[in-house]
Scaffold this active site. Structure first.
Site, mmCIF file in Angstrom:
data_model
loop_
_atom_site.group_PDB
_atom_site.id
_atom_site.type_symbol
_atom_site.label_atom_id
_atom_site.label_comp_id
_atom_site.label_asym_id
_atom_site.label_seq_id
_atom_site.Cartn_x
_atom_site.Cartn_y
_atom_site.Cartn_z
ATOM 1 N N SER A 335 0.819 -1.215 0.000
ATOM 2 C CA SER A 335 0.000 0.000 0.000
ATOM 3 C C SER A 335 0.857 1.272 0.000
ATOM 4 O O SER A 335 0.540 2.231 -0.700
ATOM 5 C CB SER A 335 -0.922 0.015 1.220
ATOM 6 N N GLU A 356 4.699 -0.961 14.812
ATOM 7 C CA GLU A 356 5.143 0.385 14.424
ATOM 8 C C GLU A 356 6.182 0.967 15.365
ATOM 9 O O GLU A 356 7.034 1.758 14.948
ATOM 10 C CB GLU A 356 3.939 1.328 14.321
#
Length: 615
Positions: A335, A356
């Site tokens: 993406s 993350e």
């Protein structure tokens, strides 16, 4: 050093920790005292480091994850001859390099700023990955952790990733002293509880008495000899070790000892032992950086291209030209388009899955080794790693972060996927650069520009295709802007960036049909902002209208407003932004519902111009 000498060195580290905190009348001596034996053995027997050449490619890397134990670190620097006793006693004083929590801005031997717990090991994973996969070096990464910080989820992101990557050049030493800030830790002195967790993630574990210097020595040797697995040394210790008034007692965290002179006497008095730290092995330079011409992709005006696509292709081109560029993904590379880099440069591409915090921490760790990291995920998900971004700025780290799928323009996925806070978040970071391109050629140029900047650099990209409005040879200096519509009859200036820039251009055409001329400014550099162009527009048109696919607070509108905080007259300023909680809808429907599409901009423009005429 023999056993007796190691014991004496540990006592010296305790004494100097007590003295430093007493001089400062603050600090964490008890947290330092528990780990003194661990530090003494590591410094004297296992660490290979040239303090005169902190950039030596063969140096082991040491990270003090429990950064509040900085008195211990500074006491070790004194024992190694890196600082003297007079400097040690400047701890926490104005102008001293010896801050309450260590930072590389002040000291060249510090790898990364710590103090926000749970960050040292994740950054250490990034350094170890650099050593193993990029540099192919022989140095080891040693990370000294506290047991309290093992409650942080970021630690377990790091533990799992290190096990997955078989980072046998990484050793974590956990000072299990049982006491946190307000009382006992979750598992106390139960080393087995920690060992089972580390073993589940593929780590080799060693459980020891952390005050037995021979046991510590054997454990460090075992860690260095273990192949195919990272090692954790779980050391049972006692907080405030060696001073009866504070040893293993609650309520003493973060305080100098009640009677420093008595404590020093109990520890055997002041010593001045010097440690000859082992020299690092000969090693080649970190990495030469061959830089060739950058052949960026070129797009024709009128093409419809998502800026995320342009980012991915530009990153590939940058990787061809610069051997120091690395890319990091959070399992969304298809993406964000970082996967394009991975296909062309697999040796410099790192997958961190949906973690993350570890993603950003690894970027920080690789940056300490001289790499230029680009870490990308959805803009919304970078909020999870914000503390790592904040601490990266404290470190003075140079990293590039890219957030895709920003704003309501992503459409049907709904608000959980929409980055609507990211501009505010990154604008607030010290020394940051925030960029928001509107087309493919602009994106490509800004991707390259980021590599040459300092500090935290953030690029916001969009999911949907947008028309190319700039030629491939156009330049976009950081801190600049582009005026796309302008005339002497302009009654209003619309300031936009990214998705809403195209809406602003459409609105300008709609207003032109009504005989209303407006100026349109592409503020692609949100920080630093182009104050000169904004001030000129305010002087010449009298009114500014900002429009952004972002919440009103902290984004483009605030960036424009802050251009007028120097005491000069403030122009009339109206802001359009996302004021409601969006749902699922098509992108054009989202922009309309949020009141930031061309029709909304044109309507606001008519109202503003009408009021100005009446006045």
């Amino acid at each position: 050093m023999n056993t007796a000498e190691l014991v004496e060195l540990a006592q010296q580290l305790r004494v100097d920790s007590v003295r430093a905190a007493a001089a400062a009348e603050s600090g964490h001596p008890t947290s330092s005292m528990s780990a003194a034996d661990l530090m003494a053995v590591l410094l004297a027997r296992h660490l290979r480091y040239d303090f005169e050449r902190p950039d030596h490619p063969g140096n082991d890397r040491f990270v003090l994850s429990k950064g509040h134990a900085s008195p211990l670190l500074y006491a070790a620097y004194k024992a190694a001859g890196a600082i003297d006793d007079a400097e040690l006693l400047t701890f926490r004083q104005l102008g001293s390099h010896l801050e309450g929590h260590p930072t590389p801005r002040r000291l060249p031997w510090v790898e990364t700023a710590t103090g926000s717990l749970g960050q040292g090991l994740p950054v250490g994973v990034g350094i170890a990955l650099s050593g193993k996969r990029l540099e192919h070096g022989r140095y080891r990464v040693w990370v000294l952790c506290g047991d309290s910080e093992l409650a942080e989820g970021s630690v377990w992101e790091a533990v799992e990733h290190a096990g997955y990557e078989h980072l046998d050049n990484l050793t974590a030493i956990v000072d299990v002293n049982r006491l946190g800030q307000r009382g006992p830790t979750r598992h106390g002195h139960d080393l087995g509880a920690y060992a089972r967790r580390f073993q589940a993630f593929g780590w080799h574990t060693v459980e020891i008495d952390g005050h037995d210097v021979d046991a510590v020595d054997r454990a460090c040797g075992e860690a260095a000899a273990t192949a195919g697995q990272p090692t954790v040394i779980l050391a049972r210790t006692r907080k405030g070790r060696g001073v009866a008034a504070v040893e293993d007692r609650e309520g003493m965290h973060g305080k100098p000892l009640p009677d420093a002179e008595e404590a020093i006497a109990e520890l055997g008095g002041v010593r001045d032992l010097h440690v000859h730290v082992q020299e690092p092995p000969a090693a080649r330079a970190l990495h030469s950086v061959p830089t060739g011409p950058i052949e960026l992709p070129r797009y024709d005006r009128g093409d419809e291209v998502p800026t995320r696509d342009a980012f991915g292709k530009a990153l590939v081109a940058l990787g061809h030209a610069r051997a120091d560029v690395v890319a990091l993904d959070g399992e969304v590379g298809d993406s964000t388009r970082t996967e394009l880099f991975g296909k062309e440069h697999p040796d410099r591409y790192f997958e961190f899955y949906i973690a993350e915090q570890q993603l950003v921490a690894a970027a920080v760790g690789m940056a300490t080794r001289g790499w230029v990291p680009y870490a990308a995920t959805f803009a919304a998900f970078l909020t999870r790693a914000y503390d790592f971004v904040r601490m990266a700025a404290v470190s003075g780290s140079g990293i590039n972060l890219v957030g895709s799928h920003a704003g309501v323009a992503i459409g049907q996925d709904g608000p959980s996927q929409m980055g609507l806070e990211d501009l505010a978040m990154f604008r607030a970071v010290y020394g940051s650069t925030v960029l928001y391109p509107c087309d493919a050629n602009q994106t490509a140029k800004l991707v390259v520009a980021m590599a040459g900047l300092d500090g935290i650099r953030y690029l916001r990209t969009s999911r949907g295709a947008s028309p190319v409005i700039y030629g491939p040879d156009e330049e976009f200096p950081v801190g600049g802007s582009k005026v796309l519509r302008s005339s002497e009859e302009d009654l209003l200036t619309v300031v936009a960036a990214g998705v809403t820039l195209h809406e602003a251009l459409k609105a300008a055409d709609l207003l032109a049909e009504d005989g209303i001329r407006i100026r349109v400014v592409d503020l692609y550099s949100v920080k630093p902002v182009d104050r000169r162009t904004l001030r000129r527009a305010a002087e010449e048109t009298g009114c500014l209208l900002t429009v952004e696919d972002h919440h009103e607070e902290g984004g483009l509108g605030d960036a424009v407003a802050e251009a007028f905080t120097d005491g000069r007259p403030v122009p009339r300023l109206v802001r359009l932004g996302v004021r409601t909680m969006p749902g699922s809808a098509a992108p054009d429907q989202q922009l309309h519902a949020a009141g930031i599409d061309a029709d909304a901009i044109a309507s606001a423009g008519r109202l503003l111009v009408g009021e100005a005429v009446v006045r």
